[in-house]
Design a protein around this motif. Structure first.
Motif, PDB file in Angstrom:
ATOM      1  N   ASP A  42       0.843  -1.194   0.000  1.00 29.70           N
ATOM      2  CA  ASP A  42       0.000   0.000   0.000  1.00 29.70           C
ATOM      3  C   ASP A  42       0.879   1.246   0.000  1.00 29.70           C
ATOM      4  OD1 ASP A  42       0.864   0.309   2.652  1.00 29.70           O
ATOM      5  OD2 ASP A  42      -1.099  -0.138   3.529  1.00 29.70           O
ATOM      6  N   ALA A  43       0.269   2.415   0.119  1.00 36.13           N
ATOM      7  CA  ALA A  43       1.002   3.687   0.073  1.00 36.13           C
ATOM      8  C   ALA A  43       2.030   3.801   1.195  1.00 36.13           C
ATOM      9  CB  ALA A  43       0.021   4.858   0.125  1.00 36.13           C
ATOM     10  N   ARG A  44       1.790   3.104   2.333  1.00 38.09           N
ATOM     11  CA  ARG A  44       2.731   3.152   3.465  1.00 38.09           C
ATOM     12  C   ARG A  44       3.858   2.134   3.329  1.00 38.09           C
ATOM     13  NH1 ARG A  44      -1.186   1.689   8.110  1.00 38.09           N
ATOM     14  NH2 ARG A  44      -1.642   0.181   6.489  1.00 38.09           N
ATOM     15  N   GLY A  45       3.789   1.293   2.301  1.00 35.65           N
ATOM     16  CA  GLY A  45       4.792   0.254   2.134  1.00 35.65           C
ATOM     17  C   GLY A  45       4.453  -1.035   2.863  1.00 35.65           C
ATOM     18  N   HIS A  46       3.228  -1.112   3.398  1.00 35.32           N
ATOM     19  CA  HIS A  46       2.794  -2.337   4.071  1.00 35.32           C
ATOM     20  C   HIS A  46       2.402  -3.382   3.028  1.00 35.32           C
ATOM     21  CE1 HIS A  46       1.803  -0.257   8.154  1.00 35.32           C
ATOM     22  NE2 HIS A  46       3.018   0.016   7.713  1.00 35.32           N
ATOM     23  N   LEU A  47       2.622  -4.645   3.373  1.00 34.45           N
ATOM     24  CA  LEU A  47       2.408  -5.739   2.440  1.00 34.45           C
ATOM     25  C   LEU A  47       1.026  -6.356   2.606  1.00 34.45           C
ATOM     26  CD1 LEU A  47       5.648  -6.176   3.607  1.00 34.45           C
ATOM     27  CD2 LEU A  47       5.536  -7.460   1.506  1.00 34.45           C
ATOM     28  N   PHE A  48       0.388  -6.632   1.472  1.00 35.15           N
ATOM     29  CA  PHE A  48      -0.892  -7.313   1.483  1.00 35.15           C
ATOM     30  C   PHE A  48      -0.644  -8.779   1.837  1.00 35.15           C
ATOM     31  CE2 PHE A  48      -4.277  -9.812  -0.506  1.00 35.15           C
ATOM     32  CZ  PHE A  48      -5.401  -9.150  -0.051  1.00 35.15           C
ATOM     33  N   VAL A  49      -1.306  -9.239   2.885  1.00 34.27           N
ATOM     34  CA  VAL A  49      -1.211 -10.628   3.340  1.00 34.27           C
ATOM     35  C   VAL A  49      -2.632 -11.153   3.438  1.00 34.27           C
ATOM     36  CG1 VAL A  49      -0.533 -12.125   5.266  1.00 34.27           C
ATOM     37  CG2 VAL A  49       0.925 -10.199   4.606  1.00 34.27           C
ATOM     38  N   HIS A  50      -2.807 -12.412   3.081  1.00 36.18           N
ATOM     39  CA  HIS A  50      -4.148 -12.985   3.161  1.00 36.18           C
ATOM     40  C   HIS A  50      -4.090 -14.462   3.534  1.00 36.18           C
ATOM     41  CE1 HIS A  50      -2.947 -14.030  -0.936  1.00 36.18           C
ATOM     42  NE2 HIS A  50      -3.873 -14.981  -0.913  1.00 36.18           N
ATOM     43  N   ARG A  51      -5.226 -14.946   4.012  1.00 33.46           N
ATOM     44  CA  ARG A  51      -5.381 -16.382   4.256  1.00 33.46           C
ATOM     45  C   ARG A  51      -6.306 -16.914   3.173  1.00 33.46           C
ATOM     46  NH1 ARG A  51      -7.848 -16.464   8.859  1.00 33.46           N
ATOM     47  NH2 ARG A  51      -9.816 -17.301   8.151  1.00 33.46           N
ATOM     48  N   PRO A 141       6.256  -4.532   7.309  1.00 33.22           N
ATOM     49  CA  PRO A 141       7.252  -5.572   7.056  1.00 33.22           C
ATOM     50  C   PRO A 141       7.716  -6.281   8.335  1.00 33.22           C
ATOM     51  CG  PRO A 141       7.734  -3.647   5.716  1.00 33.22           C
ATOM     52  CD  PRO A 141       6.605  -3.265   6.642  1.00 33.22           C
ATOM     53  N   GLU A 142       7.865  -5.532   9.430  1.00 36.53           N
ATOM     54  CA  GLU A 142       8.314  -6.134  10.695  1.00 36.53           C
ATOM     55  C   GLU A 142       7.270  -7.120  11.235  1.00 36.53           C
ATOM     56  OE1 GLU A 142       7.665  -2.543  10.601  1.00 36.53           O
ATOM     57  OE2 GLU A 142       9.553  -2.443   9.498  1.00 36.53           O
ATOM     58  N   GLU A 143       5.992  -6.775  11.086  1.00 31.41           N
ATOM     59  CA  GLU A 143       4.945  -7.687  11.547  1.00 31.41           C
ATOM     60  C   GLU A 143       4.914  -8.951  10.694  1.00 31.41           C
ATOM     61  OE1 GLU A 143       0.210  -8.093  12.584  1.00 31.41           O
ATOM     62  OE2 GLU A 143       0.955  -6.127  11.975  1.00 31.41           O
ATOM     63  N   LEU A 144       5.086  -8.808   9.396  1.00 29.77           N
ATOM     64  CA  LEU A 144       5.139  -9.985   8.530  1.00 29.77           C
ATOM     65  C   LEU A 144       6.275 -10.903   8.978  1.00 29.77           C
ATOM     66  CD1 LEU A 144       4.413 -11.741   6.101  1.00 29.77           C
ATOM     67  CD2 LEU A 144       5.826 -10.228   4.707  1.00 29.77           C
TER      68      LEU A 144
END
Length: 171
Positions: A42-51, A141-144
């Motif tokens: 996203d715009a913040r650089g967070h990664l899309f993660v899904h189940r 990214p750190e949470e991933l």
């Protein structure tokens, strides 16, 4: 059309087309085909993660840090990357994903596919397909990284993620 009936190109160890097969048959017989993996941020650089949903043909109910899927018969990797990203994120008008590299995934137990890895920035509100995605979020990214040891991940996505980290470290 049922996903198992989708026609795929079957490829050799050099990614050359040697035939075609319905997806369900390709999976059942371990026929090598093509897939795309797209890292969406996203715009913040967070990664899309899904189940994944429990009804998926492969790796049901597992987490994934990529959107993507199989490349249809006669389809290019680039076209599949844009199609899959828009389908799985539930958006239209996404920028064309940027190709990064390709590798041969082989789990040693009959699951093998050529895997093209891409990245894309998605600043649109997402609305993932409920048939494909049971849960989703944009993770820092750190949470991933923390979740890698806590959640059950798709093995091909983990392989792509490790290669992507290496690619970025050396690139």
């Amino acid at each position: 059309m049922n996903a198992a009936d989708e026609i795929l190109d079957i490829v050799d160890e050099h990614d050359r087309v040697i035939g075609q097969s319905p997806r369900g048959e390709a999976y059942a017989k371990g026929l090598r085909h093509r897939c795309v993996f797209i890292e969406a941020r996203d715009a913040r650089g967070h990664l899309f993660v899904h189940r994944r949903t429990p009804t998926k043909l492969v790796f049901p109910s597992r987490y994934d840090m990529f959107v993507g899927g199989v490349v249809g018969a006669g389809e290019t990797y680039d076209a599949a990357a844009l199609r899959e990203a828009e389908e799985e994120l539930g958006v239209s008008g996404l920028p064309r994903p940027t190709y990064l590299f390709k590798f041969l995934y082989d789990d040693g137990a009959g699951q093998t596919w050529w895997s093209a890895v891409y990245e894309v920035r998605c600043e649109l509100p997402v609305s993932p397909q409920v048939e494909e995605v049971a849960w989703h979020g944009f993770l820092a990214p750190e949470e991933l990284e923390r979740r890698l040891t806590e959640w059950a991940w798709v093995p091909d996505g983990l392989a792509a993620y490790e290669r992507l980290r290496s690619h970025r470290a050396t690139g």
